[in-house]
Design a protein around this motif. Structure first.
Motif, short mmCIF file in Angstrom:
data_model
loop_
_atom_site.label_atom_id
_atom_site.label_comp_id
_atom_site.label_asym_id
_atom_site.label_seq_id
_atom_site.Cartn_x
_atom_site.Cartn_y
_atom_site.Cartn_z
N MET A 94 -9.93 9.78 6.74
CA MET A 94 -8.72 9.49 5.98
C MET A 94 -7.99 8.28 6.55
O MET A 94 -7.58 7.37 5.82
CB MET A 94 -7.81 10.72 6.00
CG MET A 94 -6.46 10.54 5.31
SD MET A 94 -5.18 9.80 6.39
CE MET A 94 -5.09 11.01 7.71
N ALA A 95 -7.85 8.23 7.88
CA ALA A 95 -7.19 7.10 8.52
C ALA A 95 -7.94 5.80 8.28
O ALA A 95 -7.34 4.74 8.10
CB ALA A 95 -7.04 7.36 10.02
N TRP B 259 0.40 -2.12 -6.58
CA TRP B 259 0.23 -1.40 -5.31
C TRP B 259 -1.18 -0.85 -5.17
O TRP B 259 -1.77 -0.41 -6.16
CB TRP B 259 1.21 -0.24 -5.22
CG TRP B 259 2.65 -0.65 -5.19
CD1 TRP B 259 3.46 -0.90 -6.26
CD2 TRP B 259 3.46 -0.87 -4.04
NE1 TRP B 259 4.71 -1.26 -5.86
CE2 TRP B 259 4.75 -1.24 -4.49
CE3 TRP B 259 3.23 -0.78 -2.67
CZ2 TRP B 259 5.79 -1.53 -3.62
CZ3 TRP B 259 4.27 -1.06 -1.80
CH2 TRP B 259 5.53 -1.44 -2.27
N LEU B 260 -1.69 -0.88 -3.94
CA LEU B 260 -2.91 -0.13 -3.64
C LEU B 260 -2.51 1.30 -3.31
O LEU B 260 -1.57 1.53 -2.54
CB LEU B 260 -3.65 -0.74 -2.45
CG LEU B 260 -4.71 -1.81 -2.73
CD1 LEU B 260 -5.37 -2.25 -1.43
CD2 LEU B 260 -5.76 -1.28 -3.69
N TYR B 261 -3.21 2.28 -3.88
CA TYR B 261 -2.82 3.67 -3.76
C TYR B 261 -3.88 4.44 -2.98
O TYR B 261 -5.07 4.37 -3.31
CB TYR B 261 -2.66 4.28 -5.16
CG TYR B 261 -2.08 5.68 -5.19
CD1 TYR B 261 -0.74 5.89 -5.41
CD2 TYR B 261 -2.91 6.79 -5.01
CE1 TYR B 261 -0.19 7.17 -5.46
CE2 TYR B 261 -2.38 8.08 -5.05
CZ TYR B 261 -1.03 8.26 -5.28
OH TYR B 261 -0.51 9.53 -5.31
N VAL B 262 -3.47 5.15 -1.94
CA VAL B 262 -4.39 5.98 -1.16
C VAL B 262 -3.91 7.43 -1.27
O VAL B 262 -2.81 7.76 -0.84
CB VAL B 262 -4.44 5.56 0.33
CG1 VAL B 262 -5.41 6.45 1.09
CG2 VAL B 262 -4.83 4.09 0.45
N GLN B 263 -4.75 8.26 -1.87
CA GLN B 263 -4.41 9.67 -2.03
C GLN B 263 -4.98 10.49 -0.87
O GLN B 263 -6.13 10.32 -0.48
CB GLN B 263 -4.98 10.21 -3.35
CG GLN B 263 -4.64 11.66 -3.62
CD GLN B 263 -5.37 12.19 -4.85
OE1 GLN B 263 -6.57 11.95 -5.02
NE2 GLN B 263 -4.65 12.89 -5.70
N VAL B 264 -4.15 11.37 -0.32
CA VAL B 264 -4.57 12.27 0.75
C VAL B 264 -4.33 13.70 0.29
O VAL B 264 -3.25 14.02 -0.21
CB VAL B 264 -3.79 11.99 2.05
CG1 VAL B 264 -4.21 12.96 3.15
CG2 VAL B 264 -4.00 10.55 2.50
N THR B 265 -5.34 14.55 0.44
CA THR B 265 -5.21 15.96 0.06
C THR B 265 -5.38 16.84 1.29
O THR B 265 -5.66 16.35 2.39
CB THR B 265 -6.28 16.34 -0.98
OG1 THR B 265 -7.58 16.31 -0.37
CG2 THR B 265 -6.25 15.38 -2.17
N ARG B 266 -5.24 18.12 1.10
CA ARG B 266 -5.36 19.04 2.22
C ARG B 266 -6.75 19.01 2.83
O ARG B 266 -6.92 19.25 4.03
CB ARG B 266 -4.99 20.47 1.82
CG ARG B 266 -5.86 21.08 0.74
CD ARG B 266 -5.31 22.44 0.35
NE ARG B 266 -6.31 23.21 -0.38
CZ ARG B 266 -6.44 24.53 -0.28
NH1 ARG B 266 -5.64 25.20 0.53
NH2 ARG B 266 -7.34 25.17 -0.98
N VAL C 142 0.85 -1.19 0.00
CA VAL C 142 0.00 0.00 0.00
C VAL C 142 0.89 1.24 0.00
O VAL C 142 1.86 1.32 0.76
CB VAL C 142 -0.94 0.02 1.23
CG1 VAL C 142 -1.70 1.35 1.31
CG2 VAL C 142 -1.90 -1.15 1.18
N VAL C 143 0.52 2.20 -0.85
CA VAL C 143 1.21 3.48 -0.92
C VAL C 143 0.23 4.58 -0.54
O VAL C 143 -0.86 4.67 -1.11
CB VAL C 143 1.75 3.76 -2.34
CG1 VAL C 143 2.42 5.13 -2.40
CG2 VAL C 143 2.73 2.68 -2.77
N CYS C 144 0.60 5.39 0.45
CA CYS C 144 -0.22 6.53 0.89
C CYS C 144 0.56 7.80 0.59
O CYS C 144 1.70 7.95 1.04
CB CYS C 144 -0.53 6.42 2.38
SG CYS C 144 -1.51 7.79 3.04
N GLU C 145 -0.05 8.70 -0.17
CA GLU C 145 0.67 9.91 -0.57
C GLU C 145 -0.15 11.16 -0.30
O GLU C 145 -1.37 11.18 -0.51
CB GLU C 145 1.03 9.85 -2.05
CG GLU C 145 2.03 8.76 -2.39
CD GLU C 145 2.75 9.02 -3.68
OE1 GLU C 145 3.99 8.87 -3.69
OE2 GLU C 145 2.09 9.35 -4.68
N TYR C 146 0.56 12.19 0.14
CA TYR C 146 -0.07 13.49 0.34
C TYR C 146 0.17 14.36 -0.88
O TYR C 146 1.31 14.59 -1.27
CB TYR C 146 0.49 14.20 1.58
CG TYR C 146 -0.15 15.56 1.79
CD1 TYR C 146 -1.39 15.66 2.40
CD2 TYR C 146 0.47 16.71 1.34
CE1 TYR C 146 -2.00 16.90 2.56
CE2 TYR C 146 -0.13 17.95 1.51
CZ TYR C 146 -1.36 18.03 2.11
OH TYR C 146 -1.97 19.25 2.26
#
Length: 342
Positions: free
Chosen positions: A299-300, A280-287, A252-256
Motif C-alpha cells: 500500500m505504501a 488529482w491522482l487518487y489512491v484508494q486504501v481498504t481494510r 495526490v489524494v489517499c483515502e481509506y
C-alpha cells in the motif's frame, strides 16, 4: 499503576492481533455509523458500572479503558493483548489509597498517585476524563497504539467533550513536574511519561476514524511526506469534497474506505471520478491493504509511486522508520524552534 486482580486472568501466550485476524479471515464488518456504535457501547458500559456500584453499595471511581468506554472512545483493536495488565474487559476501578482492597467480580482495583481529573458521564457514574485515562494506560500500549488512541480522542465526531493537543501537552507537563517538585510524595515522574511525550509529538488531530489515523502513521513510518488531513478540495463542477490524506503539492489524494463504504459504492465511484477529473491522482486504501505487514508495505509503495508520478521524486519505502525515532526528531525540532524564539 499498581494493581490487585480479582477475576479471571487473560493468557496472552500465542495471542494473534485481533485486528489483523479479523481482516485476514474476512469477518463481516459492522456497518453501523461509528458514532452510533460508540454510543451503544457507552450505554452498555454505564449499565455495567451502575451494576457494580450497586453491588458494593458505595461510589466508585473508574479509570483506564473503563473510563474511555464510559465516554464513548473507540479503543485499540489489540486490547486483549493487554489483558494481564489492564484487565481487558474487566472494570478498572481506582482505589482511594494504595492498600485499599475491595472484592468485586469482574473488576480490577488500581491506585494512581497522580492528580486526577474527574468527570461524570451520567449521575452516579464517576470516572477520570479522557486525557487522564489516556495517560493511565500509556505505559501499557505501544507508541503506535497510543498515538492512534490519542488521535481518536481528538476526532471531531467524538462522543465525549472535545479536547485539543494542548490539553494532552498540559497534562503530561504536569506529570513531568511531579517528580521534580516531589508533589504527592513522589520521587520521580509517573511511568509512561516519556512515551506520552513522544506520542504528543505525533498527534495530528482532525482524523475521522481510527483506521485513518493508522494509515497516516503507516505512511509516516515509510518516510513519505506529511499530508494534509481531511482537507477540503474544490472539484471541477464547483462542488467541495474532503480528502482523507491530501498531498497538495503533488496533487495526490489517499483515502481509506472503511466498512461503511460498502453501502455507498455507487456514490463513491462517482465521487472518485469527479476527484480524478479535477486533476488529482487518487489512491484508494481498504481494510485489506492494512491487514498484514506485507499488505501495508505494498500500500505504501502505491502511494509512493503516485507521488513519484506527479513530482518525479522517488521515495524508497522498503525500510520502516521506528516511530520513536520520528517522535524524537520532532521533539528536537520543536525544542530548536523554541530556542530560536527565545
Amino acid at each position: 499503576m499498581e494493581t490487585q486482580t480479582y477475576g479471571p486472568e487473560y493468557d496472552p501466550a500465542g495471542h494473534e492481533d485481533g485486528y489483523e485476524r479479523r481482516l485476514r479471515e474476512g469477518s463481516p464488518p459492522n456497518l453501523l455509523p461509528m458514532r452510533l456504535q460508540l454510543m451503544e457501547l457507552q450505554a452498555h458500559e454505564i449499565a455495567r458500572c451502575l451494576e457494580a456500584r450497586s453491588r458494593l453499595s458505595r461510589d466508585l471511581l473508574f479509570g483506564g479503558f473503563t473510563a474511555l468506554r464510559l465516554q464513548g472512545v473507540p479503543l485499540p483493536c489489540t486490547l486483549p493483548r493487554y489483558g494481564d495488565t489492564v484487565g481487558s474487559d474487566d472494570l478498572c476501578v481506582l482505589a482511594t489509597r494504595r492498600n485499599t482492597r475491595s472484592r468485586l467480580q469482574g473488576a480490577r482495583f488500581y491506585h494512581m498517585n497522580i492528580p486526577l481529573r474527574i468527570v461524570e458521564p451520567m449521575p452516579g457514574v464517576r470516572c477520570v476524563d479522557v486525557v487522564c485515562a489516556w495517560f493511565m494506560i500509556a505505559r501499557f500500549l505501544s507508541l503506535e497504539e497510543l498515538v492512534t488512541l490519542g488521535d481518536c480522542l481528538l476526532m471531531r465526531s467524538a462522543v465525549h467533550d472535545r479536547v485539543t493537543i494542548g490539553d494532552f501537552d498540559a497534562f503530561v507537563t504536569q506529570m513531568e513536574k511531579l517528580g521534580k517538585s516531589h508533589v504527592l510524595g513522589r520521587k520521580r515522574a509517573p511511568r509512561g511519561v516519556k512515551k506520552a511525550r513522544r506520542a504528543i509529538a505525533l498527534l495530528r488531530g482532525n482524523m475521522e476514524s481510527p483506521q485513518e489515523a493508522r494509515l497516516s502513521l503507516e505512511l509516516k513510518k515509510r518516510g513519505l511526506p506529511e499530508p494534509s488531513v481531511n482537507l477540503s478540495i474544490m472539484l471541477y463542477d464547483g462542488s467541495v469534497v474532503r480528502g482523507d490524506l491530501v498531498f497538495v503539492e503533488a496533487g495526490v489524494v489517499c483515502e481509506y474506505d472503511g466498512a461503511h463504504h460498502l453501502r455507498q459504492l455507487e456514490q463513491d465511484r462517482i465521487r472518485r471520478a469527479k476527484i480524478e477529473c479535477s486533476g488529482w491522482l487518487y489512491v484508494q486504501v481498504t481494510r485489506v491493504d492494512m491487514a498484514t505487514p506485507d499488505a501495508r508495505a505494498w500500500m505504501a509503495r502505491r502511494v509512493a509511486d503516485a507521488l513519484e508520478e506527479r513530482t518525479g521524486v522517488r521515495y524508497p519505502t522498503d525500510d520502516v522508520i521506528p516511530l520513536e525515532a520520528i517522535a524524537d526528531h520532532a521533539l528536537r525540532m520543536s525544542a530548536a524552534a523554541w530556542d530560536r524564539v527565545a
